[in-house]
Design a protein around this motif. Structure first.
Motif, PDB file in Angstrom:
ATOM      1  N   TYR A 152     -16.325 -28.103  27.438  1.00  0.00           N
ATOM      2  CA  TYR A 152     -15.781 -27.359  26.308  1.00  0.00           C
ATOM      3  C   TYR A 152     -14.338 -26.985  26.619  1.00  0.00           C
ATOM      4  O   TYR A 152     -13.889 -27.043  27.764  1.00  0.00           O
ATOM      5  CB  TYR A 152     -16.616 -26.120  25.972  1.00  0.00           C
ATOM      6  CG  TYR A 152     -16.724 -25.073  27.064  1.00  0.00           C
ATOM      7  CD1 TYR A 152     -15.674 -24.201  27.356  1.00  0.00           C
ATOM      8  CD2 TYR A 152     -17.907 -24.931  27.796  1.00  0.00           C
ATOM      9  CE1 TYR A 152     -15.778 -23.238  28.339  1.00  0.00           C
ATOM     10  CE2 TYR A 152     -18.025 -23.968  28.786  1.00  0.00           C
ATOM     11  CZ  TYR A 152     -16.956 -23.127  29.054  1.00  0.00           C
ATOM     12  OH  TYR A 152     -17.073 -22.175  30.038  1.00  0.00           O
ATOM     13  N   GLU A 153     -13.610 -26.600  25.562  1.00  0.00           N
ATOM     14  CA  GLU A 153     -12.211 -26.215  25.718  1.00  0.00           C
ATOM     15  C   GLU A 153     -12.109 -24.719  26.019  1.00  0.00           C
ATOM     16  O   GLU A 153     -13.027 -23.942  25.737  1.00  0.00           O
ATOM     17  CB  GLU A 153     -11.421 -26.545  24.446  1.00  0.00           C
ATOM     18  CG  GLU A 153     -11.395 -28.037  24.120  1.00  0.00           C
ATOM     19  CD  GLU A 153     -10.738 -28.333  22.790  1.00  0.00           C
ATOM     20  OE1 GLU A 153      -9.748 -27.649  22.459  1.00  0.00           O
ATOM     21  OE2 GLU A 153     -11.215 -29.240  22.082  1.00  0.00           O
ATOM     22  N   VAL A 154     -10.962 -24.320  26.568  1.00  0.00           N
ATOM     23  CA  VAL A 154     -10.745 -22.913  26.887  1.00  0.00           C
ATOM     24  C   VAL A 154      -9.292 -22.550  26.584  1.00  0.00           C
ATOM     25  O   VAL A 154      -8.383 -23.352  26.795  1.00  0.00           O
ATOM     26  CB  VAL A 154     -11.093 -22.628  28.371  1.00  0.00           C
ATOM     27  CG1 VAL A 154     -10.249 -23.467  29.306  1.00  0.00           C
ATOM     28  CG2 VAL A 154     -10.930 -21.150  28.699  1.00  0.00           C
ATOM     29  N   LEU A 155      -9.093 -21.348  26.055  1.00  0.00           N
ATOM     30  CA  LEU A 155      -7.747 -20.815  25.827  1.00  0.00           C
ATOM     31  C   LEU A 155      -7.445 -19.770  26.886  1.00  0.00           C
ATOM     32  O   LEU A 155      -8.278 -18.904  27.180  1.00  0.00           O
ATOM     33  CB  LEU A 155      -7.634 -20.173  24.443  1.00  0.00           C
ATOM     34  CG  LEU A 155      -7.426 -21.069  23.223  1.00  0.00           C
ATOM     35  CD1 LEU A 155      -7.372 -20.213  21.965  1.00  0.00           C
ATOM     36  CD2 LEU A 155      -6.162 -21.888  23.356  1.00  0.00           C
ATOM     37  N   ILE A 156      -6.250 -19.858  27.454  1.00  0.00           N
ATOM     38  CA  ILE A 156      -5.805 -18.850  28.407  1.00  0.00           C
ATOM     39  C   ILE A 156      -4.526 -18.233  27.862  1.00  0.00           C
ATOM     40  O   ILE A 156      -3.579 -18.943  27.504  1.00  0.00           O
ATOM     41  CB  ILE A 156      -5.560 -19.450  29.800  1.00  0.00           C
ATOM     42  CG1 ILE A 156      -6.863 -20.030  30.351  1.00  0.00           C
ATOM     43  CG2 ILE A 156      -5.008 -18.393  30.753  1.00  0.00           C
ATOM     44  CD1 ILE A 156      -6.725 -20.689  31.698  1.00  0.00           C
ATOM     45  N   GLY A 157      -4.507 -16.908  27.758  1.00  0.00           N
ATOM     46  CA  GLY A 157      -3.346 -16.203  27.216  1.00  0.00           C
ATOM     47  C   GLY A 157      -2.720 -15.279  28.243  1.00  0.00           C
ATOM     48  O   GLY A 157      -3.391 -14.799  29.161  1.00  0.00           O
ATOM     49  N   LEU A 158      -1.430 -15.052  28.083  1.00  0.00           N
ATOM     50  CA  LEU A 158      -0.702 -14.137  28.962  1.00  0.00           C
ATOM     51  C   LEU A 158       0.173 -13.229  28.099  1.00  0.00           C
ATOM     52  O   LEU A 158       0.917 -13.709  27.245  1.00  0.00           O
ATOM     53  CB  LEU A 158       0.167 -14.923  29.953  1.00  0.00           C
ATOM     54  CG  LEU A 158       1.059 -14.104  30.896  1.00  0.00           C
ATOM     55  CD1 LEU A 158       0.217 -13.201  31.796  1.00  0.00           C
ATOM     56  CD2 LEU A 158       1.932 -15.029  31.741  1.00  0.00           C
ATOM     57  N   MET A 159       0.045 -11.922  28.305  1.00  0.00           N
ATOM     58  CA  MET A 159       0.870 -10.936  27.606  1.00  0.00           C
ATOM     59  C   MET A 159       1.719 -10.202  28.638  1.00  0.00           C
ATOM     60  O   MET A 159       1.191  -9.703  29.627  1.00  0.00           O
ATOM     61  CB  MET A 159      -0.002  -9.919  26.865  1.00  0.00           C
ATOM     62  CG  MET A 159      -1.002 -10.537  25.922  1.00  0.00           C
ATOM     63  SD  MET A 159      -2.072  -9.277  25.184  1.00  0.00           S
ATOM     64  CE  MET A 159      -3.371 -10.338  24.532  1.00  0.00           C
ATOM     65  N   ARG A 225      -0.676 -11.170  18.515  1.00  0.00           N
ATOM     66  CA  ARG A 225       0.691 -10.693  18.235  1.00  0.00           C
ATOM     67  C   ARG A 225       0.645  -9.458  17.339  1.00  0.00           C
ATOM     68  O   ARG A 225       1.383  -8.494  17.563  1.00  0.00           O
ATOM     69  CB  ARG A 225       1.513 -11.806  17.582  1.00  0.00           C
ATOM     70  CG  ARG A 225       1.959 -12.893  18.542  1.00  0.00           C
ATOM     71  CD  ARG A 225       3.009 -13.814  17.944  1.00  0.00           C
ATOM     72  NE  ARG A 225       3.300 -14.915  18.854  1.00  0.00           N
ATOM     73  CZ  ARG A 225       2.714 -16.104  18.810  1.00  0.00           C
ATOM     74  NH1 ARG A 225       1.808 -16.339  17.884  1.00  0.00           N
ATOM     75  NH2 ARG A 225       3.028 -17.036  19.681  1.00  0.00           N
ATOM     76  N   LYS A 226      -0.210  -9.514  16.320  1.00  0.00           N
ATOM     77  CA  LYS A 226      -0.337  -8.362  15.427  1.00  0.00           C
ATOM     78  C   LYS A 226      -0.923  -7.161  16.171  1.00  0.00           C
ATOM     79  O   LYS A 226      -0.482  -6.022  15.980  1.00  0.00           O
ATOM     80  CB  LYS A 226      -1.216  -8.700  14.227  1.00  0.00           C
ATOM     81  CG  LYS A 226      -1.287  -7.576  13.187  1.00  0.00           C
ATOM     82  CD  LYS A 226      -2.097  -7.969  11.974  1.00  0.00           C
ATOM     83  CE  LYS A 226      -2.009  -6.905  10.880  1.00  0.00           C
ATOM     84  NZ  LYS A 226      -2.374  -5.552  11.353  1.00  0.00           N
ATOM     85  N   LEU A 227      -1.903  -7.411  17.029  1.00  0.00           N
ATOM     86  CA  LEU A 227      -2.498  -6.329  17.810  1.00  0.00           C
ATOM     87  C   LEU A 227      -1.426  -5.641  18.660  1.00  0.00           C
ATOM     88  O   LEU A 227      -1.361  -4.414  18.714  1.00  0.00           O
ATOM     89  CB  LEU A 227      -3.620  -6.890  18.696  1.00  0.00           C
ATOM     90  CG  LEU A 227      -4.429  -5.892  19.531  1.00  0.00           C
ATOM     91  CD1 LEU A 227      -5.845  -6.419  19.755  1.00  0.00           C
ATOM     92  CD2 LEU A 227      -3.784  -5.610  20.884  1.00  0.00           C
ATOM     93  N   CYS A 228      -0.581  -6.439  19.298  1.00  0.00           N
ATOM     94  CA  CYS A 228       0.478  -5.880  20.146  1.00  0.00           C
ATOM     95  C   CYS A 228       1.525  -5.148  19.322  1.00  0.00           C
ATOM     96  O   CYS A 228       1.988  -4.065  19.698  1.00  0.00           O
ATOM     97  CB  CYS A 228       1.132  -6.995  20.959  1.00  0.00           C
ATOM     98  SG  CYS A 228       0.052  -7.704  22.231  1.00  0.00           S
ATOM     99  N   ASP A 229       1.914  -5.720  18.175  1.00  0.00           N
ATOM    100  CA  ASP A 229       2.896  -5.060  17.308  1.00  0.00           C
ATOM    101  C   ASP A 229       2.367  -3.722  16.805  1.00  0.00           C
ATOM    102  O   ASP A 229       3.103  -2.718  16.787  1.00  0.00           O
ATOM    103  CB  ASP A 229       3.241  -5.964  16.114  1.00  0.00           C
ATOM    104  CG  ASP A 229       4.078  -7.176  16.516  1.00  0.00           C
ATOM    105  OD1 ASP A 229       4.647  -7.158  17.620  1.00  0.00           O
ATOM    106  OD2 ASP A 229       4.143  -8.136  15.728  1.00  0.00           O
ATOM    107  N   ASP A 230       1.104  -3.703  16.376  1.00  0.00           N
ATOM    108  CA  ASP A 230       0.499  -2.460  15.897  1.00  0.00           C
ATOM    109  C   ASP A 230       0.396  -1.434  17.016  1.00  0.00           C
ATOM    110  O   ASP A 230       0.589  -0.228  16.796  1.00  0.00           O
ATOM    111  CB  ASP A 230      -0.899  -2.732  15.326  1.00  0.00           C
ATOM    112  CG  ASP A 230      -0.857  -3.518  14.017  1.00  0.00           C
ATOM    113  OD1 ASP A 230       0.235  -3.623  13.419  1.00  0.00           O
ATOM    114  OD2 ASP A 230      -1.910  -4.043  13.604  1.00  0.00           O
ATOM    115  N   PHE A 231       0.085  -1.906  18.216  1.00  0.00           N
ATOM    116  CA  PHE A 231      -0.009  -1.018  19.383  1.00  0.00           C
ATOM    117  C   PHE A 231       1.326  -0.323  19.641  1.00  0.00           C
ATOM    118  O   PHE A 231       1.382   0.893  19.838  1.00  0.00           O
ATOM    119  CB  PHE A 231      -0.439  -1.844  20.606  1.00  0.00           C
ATOM    120  CG  PHE A 231      -0.316  -1.113  21.909  1.00  0.00           C
ATOM    121  CD1 PHE A 231      -1.321  -0.260  22.337  1.00  0.00           C
ATOM    122  CD2 PHE A 231       0.793  -1.295  22.729  1.00  0.00           C
ATOM    123  CE1 PHE A 231      -1.204   0.416  23.553  1.00  0.00           C
ATOM    124  CE2 PHE A 231       0.911  -0.624  23.932  1.00  0.00           C
ATOM    125  CZ  PHE A 231      -0.100   0.231  24.341  1.00  0.00           C
TER     126      PHE A 231
END
Length: 272
Positions: A152-159, A225-231
């Motif tokens: 299966y595929e996987v997404l890895i994110g970095l903030m 992105r929206k979660l971070c902007d709202d935060f």
């Protein structure tokens, strides 16, 4: 437990601060001179988290003492509580690294509210999970290996949390760590039971999202992105920003590559 050092020529000030903050879990240490302040801060048994200082230390310069404190421990949080009410002194306090400037005589409810806010930030920073770079690499490797094995595929994110002014990015302080901790709690509410959250240093969050294909990448990126902007907006962190990116394995990068390094380079280009 938060350790607070009170530096004031009036020896009763530390007692008043202790009474004001009861029943908080704090330990108050006091100093009335430049040298006493240095000795308290450098004493390893105290582990001072916050300094309350009146910069009017008689013949001694309280601003010089703050600068010395910051040289000894750049993470210590310094709050000026003084009757010195000039624009020049306020600016000087900010320049030497104070995070707050409170005038005497102060309203006790106001002072208590301000100090409790700083104590909360300190305690949040202490509760950050300790994750070594080796453990981060190991957990990312395990997630990728499982994805390959189960096809299966996987997404890895970095903030990455950063300040818009260069001076705000110098060093790591308690407030930065508190921001990271609070954002981590926000992100936790958005992930599932199979997802993995890790911290990277004092300003980074890694998100591992199994079974998320390449077609979902854009919508997931937009969501975060929206979660971070709202935060940032809800906390009025106008001088702080968050750069983020996601990468899909195995479509965007070979699983044998270091996905986190690839993401870090992408975000570096965003910041440039």
């Amino acid at each position: 437990m938060t350790n607070i050092l009170v530096v004031d020529v009036n020896a009763t000030t530390s007692y008043r601060i202790r009474k004001l903050l009861e029943p908080q879990q704090i330990e108050i240490h006091s100093a009335t001179t430049f040298n006493e302040g240095i000795n308290r801060l450098t004493n390893p048994s105290y582990e001072i988290d916050m300094v309350l200082i009146d910069v009017k230390l008689g013949p001694e310069n309280g601003f010089d003492l703050i600068q010395k404190f910051r040289e000894i421990n750049e993470n210590v949080l310094v709050v000026i509580v003084t009757s010195l009410n000039t624009r020049q002194s306020f600016v000087q306090g900010i320049k030497v690294g104070a995070v707050d400037y409170i005038l005497k005589p102060y309203d006790e409810a106001y002072l208590k509210s301000k100090l409790l806010g700083h104590i909360c930030a300190i305690e949040k920073s202490k509760s950050l999970p300790e994750v070594s770079p080796q453990l981060v690499d190991q957990m990312i490797y395990s997630a990728i290996r499982k994805a390959i094995r189960e096809e299966y595929e996987v997404l890895i994110g970095l903030m990455i949390i950063y300040h818009k002014t260069e001076s705000g990015n110098e060093g790591v302080n308690i407030r930065d760590m508190a921001i990271l901790k609070t954002l981590l709690n926000e992100v936790k509410e958005s992930v599932g039971t199979d997802d993995v959250l890790l911290t990277q240093g004092a300003n980074g969050i890694i998100v591992i999202l199994p079974r998320k294909n390449l077609q979902l990448k854009e919508s997931i990126s937009s969501y975060y992105r929206k979660l971070c902007d709202d935060f940032l907006l809800s906390r009025n962190l106008s001088e702080t920003s968050i750069a983020l990116d996601f990468i899909n394995l195995p479509n965007e990068v070979d699983p044998s590559q270091n996905a986190l390094s690839v993401l870090a380079h992408r975000i570096e280009k965003i910041l440039l």
